[in-house]
Design a protein around this motif. Structure first.
Motif, PDB file in Angstrom:
ATOM      1  N   SER A 162     -18.340 -13.277 -10.703  1.00 45.52           N
ATOM      2  CA  SER A 162     -17.600 -13.706  -9.516  1.00 45.52           C
ATOM      3  C   SER A 162     -16.349 -14.448  -9.953  1.00 45.52           C
ATOM      4  CB  SER A 162     -18.480 -14.606  -8.661  1.00 45.52           C
ATOM      5  OG  SER A 162     -17.784 -14.987  -7.513  1.00 45.52           O
ATOM      6  N   TYR A 163     -15.287 -13.691 -10.137  1.00 53.18           N
ATOM      7  CA  TYR A 163     -14.004 -14.270 -10.535  1.00 53.18           C
ATOM      8  C   TYR A 163     -13.175 -14.542  -9.289  1.00 53.18           C
ATOM      9  CZ  TYR A 163     -15.102 -12.521 -15.248  1.00 53.18           C
ATOM     10  OH  TYR A 163     -15.684 -12.265 -16.460  1.00 53.18           O
ATOM     11  N   ASN A 164     -13.649 -15.411  -8.405  1.00 50.11           N
ATOM     12  CA  ASN A 164     -12.950 -15.683  -7.154  1.00 50.11           C
ATOM     13  C   ASN A 164     -11.606 -16.361  -7.360  1.00 50.11           C
ATOM     14  OD1 ASN A 164     -14.926 -14.470  -5.662  1.00 50.11           O
ATOM     15  ND2 ASN A 164     -16.042 -16.365  -5.287  1.00 50.11           N
ATOM     16  N   SER A 165     -11.352 -16.893  -8.547  1.00 54.95           N
ATOM     17  CA  SER A 165     -10.052 -17.518  -8.820  1.00 54.95           C
ATOM     18  C   SER A 165      -8.977 -16.468  -9.124  1.00 54.95           C
ATOM     19  CB  SER A 165     -10.169 -18.485  -9.995  1.00 54.95           C
ATOM     20  OG  SER A 165     -10.506 -17.763 -11.168  1.00 54.95           O
ATOM     21  N   TRP A 166      -9.371 -15.218  -9.238  1.00 57.57           N
ATOM     22  CA  TRP A 166      -8.395 -14.158  -9.522  1.00 57.57           C
ATOM     23  C   TRP A 166      -7.686 -13.745  -8.235  1.00 57.57           C
ATOM     24  CZ3 TRP A 166     -10.745 -10.105 -13.403  1.00 57.57           C
ATOM     25  CH2 TRP A 166     -11.029 -10.743 -14.616  1.00 57.57           C
ATOM     26  N   ILE A 167      -7.096 -14.692  -7.545  1.00 60.74           N
ATOM     27  CA  ILE A 167      -6.508 -14.434  -6.236  1.00 60.74           C
ATOM     28  C   ILE A 167      -5.277 -13.543  -6.293  1.00 60.74           C
ATOM     29  CG2 ILE A 167      -7.440 -16.530  -5.191  1.00 60.74           C
ATOM     30  CD1 ILE A 167      -4.671 -17.816  -5.617  1.00 60.74           C
ATOM     31  N   ASN A 168      -4.686 -13.360  -7.468  1.00 60.50           N
ATOM     32  CA  ASN A 168      -3.514 -12.501  -7.613  1.00 60.50           C
ATOM     33  C   ASN A 168      -3.856 -11.090  -8.078  1.00 60.50           C
ATOM     34  OD1 ASN A 168      -1.477 -14.522  -6.987  1.00 60.50           O
ATOM     35  ND2 ASN A 168      -2.173 -15.500  -8.874  1.00 60.50           N
ATOM     36  N   LEU A 169      -5.142 -10.803  -8.264  1.00 63.52           N
ATOM     37  CA  LEU A 169      -5.561  -9.508  -8.803  1.00 63.52           C
ATOM     38  C   LEU A 169      -5.190  -8.373  -7.853  1.00 63.52           C
ATOM     39  CD1 LEU A 169      -7.012  -8.286 -11.270  1.00 63.52           C
ATOM     40  CD2 LEU A 169      -9.098  -8.278  -9.895  1.00 63.52           C
ATOM     41  N   GLN A 170      -4.464  -7.393  -8.389  1.00 63.83           N
ATOM     42  CA  GLN A 170      -4.047  -6.231  -7.616  1.00 63.83           C
ATOM     43  C   GLN A 170      -4.726  -4.955  -8.095  1.00 63.83           C
ATOM     44  OE1 GLN A 170       0.236  -6.015  -7.517  1.00 63.83           O
ATOM     45  NE2 GLN A 170       0.391  -8.215  -7.162  1.00 63.83           N
ATOM     46  N   VAL A 171      -5.009  -4.857  -9.400  1.00 64.38           N
ATOM     47  CA  VAL A 171      -5.591  -3.644  -9.973  1.00 64.38           C
ATOM     48  C   VAL A 171      -6.788  -4.027 -10.835  1.00 64.38           C
ATOM     49  CG1 VAL A 171      -5.198  -1.678 -11.516  1.00 64.38           C
ATOM     50  CG2 VAL A 171      -3.344  -2.474 -10.014  1.00 64.38           C
ATOM     51  N   LEU A 172      -7.920  -3.388 -10.560  1.00 69.21           N
ATOM     52  CA  LEU A 172      -9.119  -3.562 -11.378  1.00 69.21           C
ATOM     53  C   LEU A 172      -9.645  -2.188 -11.742  1.00 69.21           C
ATOM     54  CD1 LEU A 172     -11.401  -5.203 -12.663  1.00 69.21           C
ATOM     55  CD2 LEU A 172     -12.587  -5.105 -10.459  1.00 69.21           C
ATOM     56  N   ASP A 173      -9.640  -1.879 -13.039  1.00 69.98           N
ATOM     57  CA  ASP A 173     -10.199  -0.624 -13.529  1.00 69.98           C
ATOM     58  C   ASP A 173     -11.287  -0.953 -14.543  1.00 69.98           C
ATOM     59  OD1 ASP A 173     -10.874   1.829 -14.642  1.00 69.98           O
ATOM     60  OD2 ASP A 173      -8.803   2.515 -14.815  1.00 69.98           O
ATOM     61  N   GLY A 174     -12.517  -0.735 -14.115  1.00 66.41           N
ATOM     62  CA  GLY A 174     -13.669  -0.907 -14.996  1.00 66.41           C
ATOM     63  C   GLY A 174     -14.453   0.384 -15.087  1.00 66.41           C
ATOM     64  N   SER A 175     -13.765   1.498 -14.875  1.00 65.88           N
ATOM     65  CA  SER A 175     -14.423   2.802 -14.854  1.00 65.88           C
ATOM     66  C   SER A 175     -14.915   3.211 -16.244  1.00 65.88           C
ATOM     67  CB  SER A 175     -13.462   3.864 -14.311  1.00 65.88           C
ATOM     68  OG  SER A 175     -12.327   3.979 -15.145  1.00 65.88           O
ATOM     69  N   HIS A 176     -15.851   4.145 -16.264  1.00 62.80           N
ATOM     70  CA  HIS A 176     -16.379   4.724 -17.508  1.00 62.80           C
ATOM     71  C   HIS A 176     -16.917   3.658 -18.458  1.00 62.80           C
ATOM     72  CE1 HIS A 176     -14.910   8.781 -16.583  1.00 62.80           C
ATOM     73  NE2 HIS A 176     -13.901   8.155 -16.010  1.00 62.80           N
ATOM     74  N   ASN A 177     -17.782   2.811 -17.924  1.00 68.68           N
ATOM     75  CA  ASN A 177     -18.485   1.819 -18.717  1.00 68.68           C
ATOM     76  C   ASN A 177     -19.974   1.990 -18.457  1.00 68.68           C
ATOM     77  OD1 ASN A 177     -16.788  -0.230 -20.295  1.00 68.68           O
ATOM     78  ND2 ASN A 177     -15.645  -0.079 -18.378  1.00 68.68           N
ATOM     79  N   GLN A 178     -20.737   0.950 -18.705  1.00 70.78           N
ATOM     80  CA  GLN A 178     -22.177   0.993 -18.465  1.00 70.78           C
ATOM     81  C   GLN A 178     -22.622  -0.196 -17.615  1.00 70.78           C
ATOM     82  OE1 GLN A 178     -23.733   1.206 -22.468  1.00 70.78           O
ATOM     83  NE2 GLN A 178     -22.824   3.216 -22.814  1.00 70.78           N
ATOM     84  N   PHE A 179     -21.739  -0.649 -16.698  1.00 65.29           N
ATOM     85  CA  PHE A 179     -22.106  -1.741 -15.806  1.00 65.29           C
ATOM     86  C   PHE A 179     -23.351  -1.345 -15.030  1.00 65.29           C
ATOM     87  CE2 PHE A 179     -17.443  -2.675 -16.090  1.00 65.29           C
ATOM     88  CZ  PHE A 179     -17.570  -3.908 -16.725  1.00 65.29           C
ATOM     89  N   ASN A 180     -24.296  -2.284 -14.905  1.00 59.31           N
ATOM     90  CA  ASN A 180     -25.583  -1.935 -14.309  1.00 59.31           C
ATOM     91  C   ASN A 180     -26.123  -3.028 -13.408  1.00 59.31           C
ATOM     92  OD1 ASN A 180     -26.007  -3.713 -16.383  1.00 59.31           O
ATOM     93  ND2 ASN A 180     -27.655  -2.573 -17.343  1.00 59.31           N
ATOM     94  N   SER A 181     -25.260  -3.666 -12.664  1.00 58.98           N
ATOM     95  CA  SER A 181     -25.687  -4.707 -11.726  1.00 58.98           C
ATOM     96  C   SER A 181     -25.409  -4.233 -10.308  1.00 58.98           C
ATOM     97  CB  SER A 181     -24.914  -5.996 -12.000  1.00 58.98           C
ATOM     98  OG  SER A 181     -23.564  -5.823 -11.613  1.00 58.98           O
ATOM     99  N   SER A 182     -25.643  -5.102  -9.346  1.00 59.49           N
ATOM    100  CA  SER A 182     -25.290  -4.749  -7.980  1.00 59.49           C
ATOM    101  C   SER A 182     -23.768  -4.673  -7.868  1.00 59.49           C
ATOM    102  CB  SER A 182     -25.868  -5.762  -6.997  1.00 59.49           C
ATOM    103  OG  SER A 182     -25.363  -7.047  -7.269  1.00 59.49           O
ATOM    104  N   PHE A 183     -23.337  -3.904  -6.899  1.00 60.06           N
ATOM    105  CA  PHE A 183     -21.895  -3.724  -6.706  1.00 60.06           C
ATOM    106  C   PHE A 183     -21.272  -5.099  -6.451  1.00 60.06           C
ATOM    107  CE2 PHE A 183     -17.962  -2.490  -4.752  1.00 60.06           C
ATOM    108  CZ  PHE A 183     -17.607  -1.382  -5.497  1.00 60.06           C
ATOM    109  N   PRO A 184     -20.143  -5.421  -7.083  1.00 65.98           N
ATOM    110  CA  PRO A 184     -19.557  -6.771  -6.997  1.00 65.98           C
ATOM    111  C   PRO A 184     -18.960  -7.090  -5.627  1.00 65.98           C
ATOM    112  CG  PRO A 184     -18.179  -5.324  -8.331  1.00 65.98           C
ATOM    113  CD  PRO A 184     -19.407  -4.542  -7.985  1.00 65.98           C
ATOM    114  N   ALA A 185     -19.734  -7.739  -4.784  1.00 66.22           N
ATOM    115  CA  ALA A 185     -19.308  -8.067  -3.418  1.00 66.22           C
ATOM    116  C   ALA A 185     -18.105  -8.991  -3.394  1.00 66.22           C
ATOM    117  CB  ALA A 185     -20.466  -8.699  -2.661  1.00 66.22           C
ATOM    118  N   GLN A 186     -17.950  -9.836  -4.417  1.00 65.19           N
ATOM    119  CA  GLN A 186     -16.863 -10.807  -4.414  1.00 65.19           C
ATOM    120  C   GLN A 186     -15.483 -10.155  -4.443  1.00 65.19           C
ATOM    121  OE1 GLN A 186     -18.808 -10.231  -7.034  1.00 65.19           O
ATOM    122  NE2 GLN A 186     -17.562 -10.133  -8.879  1.00 65.19           N
TER     123      GLN A 186
END
Length: 190
Positions: A104-128
């Motif tokens: 939960s990086y809620n301090s990333w208020i300026n974030l415009q682009v997030l690409d975490g594709s093609h990994n092995q993330f295995n948690s619940s979808f990040p609601a934050q």
């Protein structure tokens, strides 16, 4: 070093871009001034064969705006300490082997682009991610996220690309996503 102090002339290193804090806000590019007291604002190291994990000490780069570690051999979980990167606006960590979830990086208020594709993330979808109102591109395809795509994403009225395809354990989508005004590219689970 482990205390965040640079070793040598780091601004001349490949993939490291520096500038100076501007009293009026933002950064002054390094080409306009001497390297002394300069600040790293971009790490761009795609496809260079980096192995290992993202070090928690990266949080010392408090002016970091762009982080691009795409297409390397990185693994492990994302460190919680990255919450300190409050100026970050683009994160591309796609095509690695990261696991766990996106903290939960809620301090990333300026974030415009997030690409975490093609990994092995295995948690619940990040609601934050629904709390980051400047996001316009989310690409989390080809992972193992679980559960549902949360209604919080409907708060991202600037969102225009949401790619969550090839996440076989994501089972449900918020109906309100259809009402996000500029959302033109939605790729759901295949």
């Amino acid at each position: 070093t482990s205390d965040g102090e640079p070793v040598g002339d780091f601004c001349s290193w490949f993939g490291v871009y520096c500038g100076f804090p501007n009293p009026g806000g933002g950064l002054i590019d390094q080409d306009d001034m001497f390297f002394q007291n300069s600040t790293v604002y971009e790490l761009s190291l795609p496809s260079v064969g980096i192995t290992g994990t993202i070090p928690a000490s990266l949080h010392y780069m408090s002016y970091l705006v762009t982080l691009n570690l795409e297409d390397n051999h990185m693994h492990g979980t994302l460190p919680e300490e990255l919450i300190a990167l409050s100026k970050i606006n683009s994160v591309n960590i796609g095509q690695n082997k990261f696991t766990g979830g996106i903290p939960s990086y809620n301090s990333w208020i300026n974030l415009q682009v997030l690409d975490g594709s093609h990994n092995q993330f295995n948690s619940s979808f990040p609601a934050q991610l629904g709390d980051l109102h400047l996001l316009n591109t989310i690409s989390l395809s080809n992972n193992n996220f679980t559960g549902s795509v949360p209604a919080q994403l409907c708060n991202d009225t600037g969102l225009n690309t949401l790619d969550i395809s090839f996440n076989p354990y994501v089972t449900c989508y918020a109906n309100c996503l259809e009402s996000v005004p500029h959302l033109i590219n939605v790729q759901k689970v295949n």
